[in-house]
Design an enzyme around this catalytic site. Structure first.
Site, mmCIF file in Angstrom:
data_model
loop_
_atom_site.group_PDB
_atom_site.id
_atom_site.type_symbol
_atom_site.label_atom_id
_atom_site.label_comp_id
_atom_site.label_asym_id
_atom_site.label_seq_id
_atom_site.Cartn_x
_atom_site.Cartn_y
_atom_site.Cartn_z
ATOM 1 N N ASP A 296 0.869 -1.168 0.000
ATOM 2 C CA ASP A 296 0.000 0.000 0.000
ATOM 3 C C ASP A 296 0.913 1.226 0.000
ATOM 4 O OD1 ASP A 296 -2.241 1.594 0.030
ATOM 5 O OD2 ASP A 296 -3.222 0.501 1.637
ATOM 6 N N GLU A 657 -17.128 10.379 4.857
ATOM 7 C CA GLU A 657 -16.669 9.031 5.230
ATOM 8 C C GLU A 657 -15.792 8.512 4.100
ATOM 9 O OE1 GLU A 657 -19.359 5.741 5.466
ATOM 10 O OE2 GLU A 657 -20.496 6.317 3.693
#
Length: 909
Positions: A296, A657
């Protein structure tokens, strides 16, 4: 002085003569060659250029070609190929390539593309076949885009064929902001949908990959966002293999996924990208994964960052650690590539060069499988035309997906709406394009909001509408793009005309002087090269208006007069510097109705060589504004009072969010949530509208579960929309008026509250998800209503079964309604005789069936023997023996009417 003469044997003399002859020959050849060195090298190079080298020979096996190519690279060249933005190796004709691309629910961040429902919405379809069809369309559009970029010599981020999708982490806690990217809370559903999506992305050619899919984030990565770079998630072997890993196993074993992304967090003490247990023992050992692993973005730097894991002090040691564990590719982003230190790591003995060769070989194998070293004429996907992007068939498919993703949670009979009914559309998400898209999205081709969809369906452009409130605090859903209703310019005759004049300028690059910001500075230069009048401040600048070339840099300046239609406190939103009457606007500004203000906005659309991103690629440019001083609720009540029915579009949005966001508000914490209730201002709006006595249909947009407790008790109908894609408004209208029978089912549990929940960073599965939760819930996993009553009966199953055999089930499905239905049948099992704790219920099968009005069908499902196992405390699969409770029907047992679920017991021996 005479030297003494020593007698030599004939052998010695002969050897000496031979040596002299060879020395003479060598000196002669050397002398001859010195004057012709350049010619000799050039002739050699020309000969090599004309020769087809083994890695260029398409008749050879790919592994042989890969090994040949890697063997020709220097250590420095090999290390550079381990960055996500790998540079070209010109001497070997290896083109530059950036592995970073996204396709979570459509080709993302690469200009226009068909935008399908967000992943959590596609999970709500409970439809493998449709999801596979969607992924096939995504890979069609991705291939078309890639070759269009390739033809123009562009290799920026988001132009490649290695897609970092799907996200198959388990949505174990409703507070996690990235849960919207997943297929929900259940390992079986996630695994099955992941296989369907991966297969559609990668294609079915025997030689070439259509695109390369990536299963992420491996592993145990499910929030919290704010501390993911430093957290160590301690998880039992039972939870690891029972919940967190099954979908990854299916992705590798069943779908042969090409790539896996390792996570930021630590797992049981070791960084996920440096975990021998995860990457060596499980992924490459147990699962026999043979593709490549990438980090990542920035995860390797977390190894040595004092603010993150801080498990080593040395970037070189971190790089060696990750590669030794099996992480082949380093995505670096703002901290750049930690793998740049691998040359030093080899020099210091931290790592053997053979492991560098292994990692580069895996990466090159992916590129060879994608056909990047072969003629396009040999690759079956290279001729997909750019015209497929957003074509009629693809837009029809995303509408179908939206229709199947919408979940009806309540209906007291108000739905479907009757023709001619007067509808008011109220709510902060009623005309909010953000909630159509979710995150990791492309630019929609034909976005239709709730308001526009209802207008289109009814043919009434005057549908009463009001936002009613902010989403929360000063986060709005009703931003409006500035357009020619308020923008004017002086035309050639000096008259004031609608629209704004925009001038385009060239851009010059400057040297980096501020190393705290790692961006190459750019400045506007010269006089305007081109100008035009725009009706609204919105553009998708894939092609530079200065050079006419794709993704070239340019600057724009828009000038004109801004004339507000009403007085108020306005705030602007969008990239660029806005000035009014010569003053730069920062924050809210008071404006008067009908007063003219000198307006200017300046913006540069530039690439960033450091991150290898193009300014015109990822997002559209638009300038929006909102009047913050309007009495929103009063306006909404007035509009609702004059209607027969009120459709309220509420909820949250991907602006509050999502992934590691700078949002700290009541109920929201840097992308995650601390409350699952609707924001207070929206609750107040709903209650005020409900008091009018009008029927209220609530449409909730969110990427996660919401506690709609008061709403369930008081409004007439509720539809959970998630983030349903660019056809949202069209799909919703067709469901509201009954043209489509709702068929979506929840892929997550909707809880009443967070009572009894452990902290978000506690990774034990106790009391989480439907499989382990001990309390009452608002809406169960798998729940959803339709317009037709469905009945399940006559469940057929063997009385006993030998453990290790597949289980075949049949049930009779009867549509008691007057409308055809697309019905989702679900199979759950429980294992009461297992010697360890097992989930209360586990989903083990599902299918969709098209059933006509009044029609009866037999539905058959076979459960694989691999699903009829339990996980012991050591994380091992054990075939189950004993009584197996089997439930087959419309959701879990215990929710809804008894006739919706059939039950039987089977003895496994």
């Amino acid at each position: 002085m005479k030297l003494p003469i020593h007698k030599k044997s004939n052998t010695d003399l002969l050897a000496k003569c031979r040596l002299a002859t060879w020395l003479t020959l060598a000196l002669t050849l050397s002398a001859c060659s010195e004057s012709n060195t350049t010619n000799s090298v050039n002739e050699s190079e020309n000969s090599q250029t004309e020769q087809v080298l083994p890695y260029q020979d398409t008749s050879l096996p790919m592994n042989q070609r890969v090994n040949d190519l890697v063997g020709r690279m220097s250590l420095t060249e090999k290390v550079a190929q381990m960055y996500n933005d790998a540079p070209a190796i010109e001497r070997l004709n290896v083109p530059a390539y950036d592995y970073w691309n996204e396709a979570l629910h459509g080709v993302a961040r690469a200009g226009e593309a068909t935008v399908f429902p967000q992943a959590i919405g596609m999970a709500a379809m409970w439809d493998r076949e449709l999801l596979n069809e969607i992924a096939t369309v995504i890979s069609d559009e991705g291939r078309a885009k890639h070759h269009a970029f390739k033809e123009r010599g562009l290799s920026y981020r988001y132009t490649g064929l290695t897609y970092w999708s799907p996200n198959i982490n388990i949505f174990r806690d409703p507070r996690w902001g990235r849960g919207q990217e997943t297929y929900g809370e259940d390992p079986y559903l996630t695994g099955e949908l992941g296989v369907a999506f991966i297969s559609g992305l990668q294609g079915d050619d025997d030689t070439y990959l259509k695109t390369a899919a990536t299963a992420k984030h491996f592993a145990v990565h499910n929030g919290p966002e704010v501390s993911r770079h430093s957290d160590d998630y301690v998880v039992s072997d039972k939870d690891l293999f029972e919940t967190y890993l099954p979908a990854f196993e299916k992705a590798v074993v069943d779908a042969d996924v090409e790539a896996v992304m390792c996570a930021y967090n630590r797992v049981n003490g070791a960084p996920a990208c440096g975990s021998d247990r995860l990457l060596k023992e499980i992924l490459r050992g147990s699962y026999q994964f043979d593709g490549h692993v990438m980090s990542d973005c920035g995860a390797i730097a977390d190894f040595y960052d004092p603010r993150a894991h801080n498990v080593t002090r040395s970037p070189a040691a971190a790089a060696a650690w990750a590669v030794k564990s099996g992480t082949d590719l380093n995505c670096g982003t703002g901290r750049l590539s930690s793998y740049a230190n691998l040359t030093f790591a080899v020099q210091k003995g931290f790592i053997e060069e053979s492991l560098i060769d292994q990692a580069v070989g895996r990466l090159m194998m992916t590129r060879f499988k994608l056909g990047m070293f072969d003629p396009d004429s040999s690759v079956p996907f290279a001729d997909i035309p750019l015209e497929v992007v957003g074509n009629e068939e693809h837009l029809a498919l995303t509408q179908k997906a939206s229709e199947r993703s919408l979940v009806m949670l309540k209906n007291n009979g108000v739905l479907p709406l009757q023709p001619g009914v007067k509808v008011a559309v109220i709510g902060p998400n009623a005309d909010n394009q953000d909630v159509l898209l979710g995150n990791y999205n492309g630019l929609p081709v034909n976005p239709v909001t709730v308001l526009q969809g209802i207008k289109n369906y009814t043919g009434n452009e005057a549908v009463p509408y009001a936002p009613g409130s902010a989403l929360i605090d000063d986060i709005y859903g009703h931003w409006q793009i500035l357009d020619d209703s308020v923008l004017f310019h002086h035309d050639e005759s000096g008259e004031l005309s609608p629209g704004v004049k925009v001038e385009y300028y060239a851009v010059a690059r400057e040297a980096i002087t501020d190393f705290s910001s790692l961006r190459v500075p750019a400045r506007q230069t010269g006089s305007a090269v081109h100008s035009e009048v725009l009706n609204k401040l919105q553009m998708r600048p894939l092609r530079s208006p200065v050079s006419g070339k794709w993704l070239d840099d340019f600057a724009l300046v828009a000038r004109g007069q801004l004339v507000p239609q009403e007085s108020g406190s306005y705030r602007f939103d969008g990239p660029g510097e806005v000035t009014l009457n010569g003053e730069v606007v920062n924050g809210a500004v008071e404006l008067k109705a009908k007063q003219s203000y000198d307006f200017k906005v300046s913006h540069k659309v530039v690439s960033n060589p450091v991150s290898n991103t193009a300014g015109g690629l990822r997002a559209e440019w638009q300038l929006r504004w909102v009047n913050e001083s309007k009495a929103l609720q009063e306006e909404a009540l007035a509009k609702a009072a004059a209607a027969d029915v009120v459709v309220m579009a509420v909820g949250i949005s991907p602006r509050i969010e999502g992934e590691e966001m700078p949002v700290k508000l009541e109920g929201f914490n840097y992308g995650d949530r601390t409350s699952i209730a609707l924001p207070a201002e929206q609750q107040a709006l709903i209650k005020a509208v409900e008091k009018l006595g009008k029927p209220v249909v609530l449409v909730n947009f969110s990427g996660s579960a919401m506690a709609l407790n008061w709403e369930q008790q008081n409004v007439d109908a509720i539809i959970q929309a998630f983030y349903p894609g660019e056809a949202t408004g069209t799909a919703l209208a067709r469901i509201l008026w009954g043209e489509v029978n709702p068929s979506g089912r929840l892929p997550v549990t909707f809880y009443k509250n967070l009572d009894g929940f452990a902290p978000l960073d506690d990774y034990a599965m106790a009391n989480r998800t439907y499989r382990y939760f001990e309390g009452d819930v608002l809406y169960a996993f798998g729940y959803g209503l339709g317009y037709s009553a469905m009945q399940y009966s006559n469940l057929q199953a063997p009385a006993s079964l030998v453990s290790g055999e597949d289980l075949t089930l049949q049930v009779t499905l009867n549509n008691l309604g007057e409308q055809a239905a697309s019905q989702v049948t679900q199979v759950y099992v429980s294992m009461p005789d297992a010697p360890v704790n097992t989930p209360k219920l586990s989903l083990k099968g599902f299918t969709r069936t098209e059933v006509g009005a009044g029609e009866t069908q037999t539905v058959s499902l076979t459960l694989s023997a691999d699903e009829l196992v339990y996980i012991n405390d050591r994380g091992q699969k054990v075939p189950y023996t004993g009584t197996l409770d089997v439930y087959m029907g419309d959701g879990q047992p215990g929710f809804g009417k008894p006739e919706k679920v059939a039950h039987t017991r089977i003895e496994l021996q």
